[in-house]
Structures are given as C-alpha cells and as structure tokens.
Design an enzyme around this catalytic site. Structure first.
Site, short mmCIF file in Angstrom:
data_model
loop_
_atom_site.label_atom_id
_atom_site.label_comp_id
_atom_site.label_asym_id
_atom_site.label_seq_id
_atom_site.Cartn_x
_atom_site.Cartn_y
_atom_site.Cartn_z
N ASP A 119 3.27 -14.51 12.03
CA ASP A 119 1.90 -14.86 11.65
C ASP A 119 1.00 -13.65 11.84
O ASP A 119 0.53 -13.36 12.94
CB ASP A 119 1.45 -16.04 12.54
CG ASP A 119 0.08 -16.57 12.15
OD1 ASP A 119 -0.70 -15.83 11.52
OD2 ASP A 119 -0.22 -17.72 12.50
N LYS A 161 -7.38 -0.21 11.51
CA LYS A 161 -6.79 -0.60 10.21
C LYS A 161 -5.54 0.24 9.98
O LYS A 161 -4.51 -0.28 9.54
CB LYS A 161 -7.81 -0.40 9.08
CG LYS A 161 -7.40 -1.01 7.76
CD LYS A 161 -6.46 -0.14 6.94
CE LYS A 161 -6.04 -0.80 5.65
NZ LYS A 161 -5.04 0.00 4.91
N HIS A 177 -1.44 10.31 -0.38
CA HIS A 177 -1.57 9.10 -1.20
C HIS A 177 -1.39 9.39 -2.69
O HIS A 177 -1.10 8.50 -3.46
CB HIS A 177 -2.98 8.50 -1.03
CG HIS A 177 -3.10 7.57 0.14
ND1 HIS A 177 -3.14 8.02 1.43
CD2 HIS A 177 -3.19 6.23 0.21
CE1 HIS A 177 -3.27 6.99 2.24
NE2 HIS A 177 -3.29 5.88 1.52
N GLU A 226 0.82 -1.23 0.00
CA GLU A 226 0.00 0.00 0.00
C GLU A 226 0.85 1.27 0.00
O GLU A 226 1.75 1.46 0.84
CB GLU A 226 -0.95 0.01 1.21
CG GLU A 226 -1.96 1.14 1.11
CD GLU A 226 -2.94 1.20 2.30
OE1 GLU A 226 -3.18 0.16 2.95
OE2 GLU A 226 -3.44 2.30 2.57
P1 NAD Z 1 7.69 -23.73 16.36
O1 NAD Z 1 6.70 -24.80 16.18
O2 NAD Z 1 8.72 -23.60 15.31
O3 NAD Z 1 8.31 -23.93 17.81
C1 NAD Z 1 9.27 -23.12 18.37
C2 NAD Z 1 10.33 -24.02 18.95
O4 NAD Z 1 11.56 -23.32 18.91
C3 NAD Z 1 10.09 -24.35 20.43
O5 NAD Z 1 9.44 -25.56 20.54
C4 NAD Z 1 11.49 -24.41 21.01
O6 NAD Z 1 11.90 -25.72 21.26
C5 NAD Z 1 12.41 -23.83 19.91
N1 NAD Z 1 13.25 -22.71 20.38
C6 NAD Z 1 14.54 -22.47 20.07
N2 NAD Z 1 15.00 -21.34 20.67
C7 NAD Z 1 13.97 -20.83 21.36
C8 NAD Z 1 13.80 -19.68 22.16
N3 NAD Z 1 14.79 -18.81 22.40
N4 NAD Z 1 12.57 -19.45 22.69
C9 NAD Z 1 11.54 -20.31 22.46
N5 NAD Z 1 11.66 -21.42 21.70
C10 NAD Z 1 12.86 -21.69 21.17
O7 NAD Z 1 6.99 -22.30 16.48
P2 NAD Z 1 5.85 -21.83 17.45
O8 NAD Z 1 6.28 -20.49 17.88
O9 NAD Z 1 5.50 -22.84 18.49
O10 NAD Z 1 4.60 -21.70 16.46
C11 NAD Z 1 4.52 -20.68 15.52
C12 NAD Z 1 3.82 -21.19 14.28
O11 NAD Z 1 2.54 -21.71 14.62
C13 NAD Z 1 3.56 -20.09 13.30
O12 NAD Z 1 4.04 -20.51 12.04
C14 NAD Z 1 2.04 -19.96 13.26
O13 NAD Z 1 1.61 -19.58 11.98
C15 NAD Z 1 1.60 -21.34 13.61
N6 NAD Z 1 0.24 -21.53 14.16
C16 NAD Z 1 -0.54 -20.52 14.63
C17 NAD Z 1 -1.79 -20.78 15.14
C18 NAD Z 1 -2.62 -19.65 15.70
O14 NAD Z 1 -2.14 -18.55 15.86
N7 NAD Z 1 -3.89 -19.87 16.03
C19 NAD Z 1 -2.26 -22.10 15.21
C20 NAD Z 1 -1.43 -23.12 14.74
C21 NAD Z 1 -0.17 -22.84 14.23
#
Ligand code: NAD
Length: 440
Positions: free
Chosen positions: A280, A264, A377, A87
């Site tokens: 996300d 927005k 804009h 945008e």
């Molecule tokens: P992920 O599954 O990649 O897990 C993160 C992992 O990173 C942890 O399990 C941990 O072991 C590791 N890690 C390494 N260094 C770390 C640190 N310093 N701090 C924390 N963890 C560390 O990611 P996530 O954050 O669990 O999930 C994010 C994803 O989930 C996004 O892609 C999102 O789109 C998706 N998601 C979102 C929803 C929702 O928002 N409703 C639902 C399902 C999935």
C-alpha cells in the site's frame, strides 16, 4: 542472492542488453524462474476475476512498466530490486548510483521497533482522568481479550497486541478528547486490516469500562514506533563532491520547499518497489510525509555529511510493509517480485526499500550538484516525445536525432517541437505510396 563475484559480472552491461537477454541473465542470477519468464513473455496475463475480488466496478487492468534496479549490495547481500514505475530515469539513476556505492562503499540497514499503532477516539471525553485510570487498571485484561479473540493468528507467530496507552488531544473548544493507542506487532503483515479489527473489537469493552462513547477506530499511518533506517558510506570521496552533497542535504533539511522535492526523489526509489510487491504505497507515503514533519516543520528524511573523508548518508522513516496480507500473495506479479527479492520477513523488505530510497536520493543530488537533472532524463524524454508526436518506426531515428540537435542548441525541447519537426521531416521524406485512413 548471496554476495559473489559472479553477481558483479552478471550486473555488468545489464542496461545495454535486449529484453530477452535480460530475462536470461535474471534466470542465471537465480532471480527469476523459467515459469516467470513464460509469464512475463505472455504479457503477465492476470484474470479479470482477480480484480473483481480486489476492487469494485472493475473494467480491466492498468499496466505499468516493470524493471529491475541492479548493482545493489545491501547488508552484504546482492539484490535485484523489482520496480513498477512510469517515470523515465529512475531505474537508470538508481542502478548507476548503486554501482558507485558497490565500488566505493557500502549500504547497511536496520529496523527500530516492531509495533504499529491503532487509534480509538473518544471525541468528547467527560472525565479524562477517570477515563485514563479505568483503561490503565484494565490494560492487561483488554490486551489479553484482543489477543485471544482477534489477534490469535499474530500471537501464534510471536506478535499481537503488546500495549495500550492513553493520550489527551487538545481541542479548540471547552471539551477534551481522549485517544487510546493500541500497539501491536503485525509480524510479516502490514497489519492495517488486522489492527482495525482489533480496535473495533475493543470499542465495546472500553465503552463499558469507562461509560464514555467511542467516536471512531482506525490505525495510524504515522508509525513512529516502527522505523526503518538505511546508511550509505562512500569512502574517500572527492571533498569537492562530498561538500556539495552535504550542502544539498542541508538545503533539504532546512527548507520545506526543497524538502518536498527531495522527499519526492526519495519516494521515486520507494514507491515503485511498493507497487511491484503489492504493498500500500499511499499508506507508506502518508507515514513518510507525517514523519518528515514530526517537529512541526516539513524536512528531508535523508541526511548527508562528510566525516573524516567519507560521505555518510542516512535515511530514517516509517516504512510499514507486508510480505503477506493485502494483495502481496494474491497478485501474481507481486508474488513474483517478492520471490525475486529473496526475503524472509517484512522488515527485510522495508530495509531494502529504505536503501533504495536513500540511494535514489544520492543519485538525484549528485546529478543536481554537477551536470543537473535534465541530462539523465533527456534520452528517454526524447524517446517519449518522439512517440507522443506520432512518429512511425522508420521516422523515429531521424526525429530523435533532430530533437537531440535542437536540445543541444536551445537547451529545451517540447512536444510541439517534436510535432513540428516531424511535420517538416514528412515534407522532406518521399510520400508513402498509399496511406491508410484510420477508422474509428
Ligand atoms: P490482511 O488483512 O490480509 O491480514 C494479514 C493476515 O495474514 C493476518 O491477520 C494473519 O492472520 C495472516 N498471516 C499469515 N502469515 C502471517 C505472518 N507471517 N505475519 C503476519 N500475519 C500473517 O492484511 P493486513 O496486513 O492486516 O492489511 C493490509 C491491507 O490493509 C492493505 O491492503 C492495505 O491497503 C489495507 N488498509 C490500509 C489502511 C491504512 O493504511 N490506513 C486502512 C485500511 C486498510
């Protein structure tokens, strides 16, 4: 980038530079490395195999423009903020407003709380009181088991599951619904996947302990236990301007029709950073909208007031992001953007995002209460219309000039105007010697 006088100098005239000069300046600022420049100059190529690992039915990539917002000084640190967005005007307005604050005030940020919420639903609980009693008396055992068997990576980093709570949720029939909230500190991850795994792991022990049947397990995006706040102070502001901004704020606080558009505008500052850093944006958007409606009416998530001659702006919202996990470290552009921000924690990223949202909001209401939104804009909008009408390189300057004249006269401009004027121009211009037919 620590605050220094050189940064202000390097931000100066940034928007007027050519792309190559901007890249050179970002290297000077320490925001980009020579290999980043190589990557960007090559068109930021990313292998299709990466996409195959991220989503299904891959056919390619969709590219968005990537820019940087300048002039930001947040909590005393100079920041260059990467933004992926299509945008017009967002980055220009944000950088301009950040310069205003840099000269006349400051931006500070903070986080409140560090746990995200997972939900385990028992859709039809037969005895809520007994259910709650069983969960309460076994809480420590459930937390320890989840931390030992699933969240050990988070526990090692100082996070993990911290609490389990039970809520009664009303239904519109004779039954009752129980919802278990699992609270966990995801450290520097957004934590959605890890918390979903924790909740699904707890399903069986909860069913065994209570004799009830779990319906579903999923995290909540309404993260009201992990909030991010930003505050802008503009000192000794012209009272006429300040009062108008406070009036604009009241409008968005009280009227949901205005609140939707105000938020927005805030998200104009937030989403592009989420996208640039591989976060996300749907999750953050859902959380912000839900939080904006937490008292039953949808309201603005920002507030502006005059206080002893100063204008004070605040933003409070759940901005749950990661600097690890998801695609944050897998997508090469996201990785580069995260490096550009020079941050060490997810909370730092959330605070920069909150600051950008609040500053974007100030820029928007400043324009709306003075010259209006159209002026800012229009320059890029005219450029878009010129391209949309199909103008060739040698036709662009003249078409843009004519469109500016039409706009000044009629106060509005459309794609059909651009097409029509281009036709007229082509009739006026000498015909090309040979026209090539487009093959399909
Ligand atoms: P992920 O599954 O990649 O897990 C993160 C992992 O990173 C942890 O399990 C941990 O072991 C590791 N890690 C390494 N260094 C770390 C640190 N310093 N701090 C924390 N963890 C560390 O990611 P996530 O954050 O669990 O999930 C994010 C994803 O989930 C996004 O892609 C999102 O789109 C998706 N998601 C979102 C929803 C929702 O928002 N409703 C639902 C399902 C999935």
């Amino acid at each position: 980038m620590p605050i220094n006088a050189k940064a202000a100098e390097l931000f100066k005239g940034f928007s007027k530079l050519e792309r190559k000069q901007r890249l050179t300046r970002l290297v000077e600022m320490g925001a980009l490395s020579p290999s980043d420049i190589k990557f960007l100059n090559a068109g930021s190529p990313i292998k299709p195999e990466l996409a195959e690992n991220l989503i299904e039915n891959v056919i390619g990539y969709f590219q968005l423009p990537l820019g940087v917002a300048t002039n930001f000084c947040i909590d005393g640190q100079d920041k260059i903020i990467p933004m992926a967005v299509e945008e017009t005007s967002i980055i220009a307005a944000l950088s301009k407003t950040a310069r205003w604050i840099r000269n006349e005030g400051n931006i500070s940020t903070e986080t409140a709380g560090n746990t995200i919420i997972g939900q385990i639903q028992v859709g039809r609980v037969s005895n809520f009181t007994q259910f709650k009693k069983h969960i309460k008396s076994n809480k420590t055992m459930l937390i320890d088991a989840a931390n030992r068997d699933v969240a050990h990576g988070l526990v090692r980093r100082g996070g993990g599951v911290t609490d389990i709570q039970v809520r009664l949720v009303e239904r519109d029939d004779d039954h009752e619904m129980a919802v278990v909230h699992v609270l966990a500190d995801p450290c520097d991850a957004m934590g959605a996947n890890i918390l979903n795994q924790i909740c699904e792991y707890l399903k069986t022990p909860i069913e065994n302990l209570t004799g009830e049947t779990v319906t579903m397990c999923i995290l909540s995006n309404l993260n009201d236990l992990k909030l991010t706040r930003a505050r802008v102070v503009l000192r000794n502001i012209d009272p006429n301007i300040g009062e108008k901004l406070a009036e604009a704020s009241l409008f968005a606080e009280q009227d949901p029709y205005r609140a939707a558009t105000s938020n927005k505008g805030v998200l104009n500052g937030i989403d592009p950073i989420l996208i640039a850093t591989g976060n996300d944006w749907r999750a953050v958007e859902a959380g912000i909208h839900a939080y904006a409606a937490r008292d039953g009416q949808y309201r603005s998530i920002t507030k502006w007031r005059m206080q002893e001659g100063d204008l004070i702006g605040t933003l409070e919202a759940p901005i749950v992001v990661g600097i690890v996990g998801g695609v944050t470290r897998l997508h090469p552009t996201a990785k580069m953007c995260l490096n550009m921000l020079e941050i060490e924690s997810a909370s730092e990223l959330a605070r920069i995002i909150a600051a950008a949202g609040l500053v974007q909001n100030l820029g928007a209401i400043r324009a709306l209460t003075s010259v209006g939104i159209i002026q800012g804009h229009m320059k890029l909008h005219i450029a878009n219309l010129t391209l949309g009408a199909g103008a060739k390189a040698d036709e662009i300057p003249l078409l843009q000039k004519r469109l500016e004249e039409v706009l000044a006269f009629r106060k509005r401009i459309t794609l059909s105007n651009a097409i029509e004027i281009l036709k007229e121009l082509r009739n006026e211009l000498p015909l090309p010697i040979k026209s090539k037919k487009r093959s399909v």
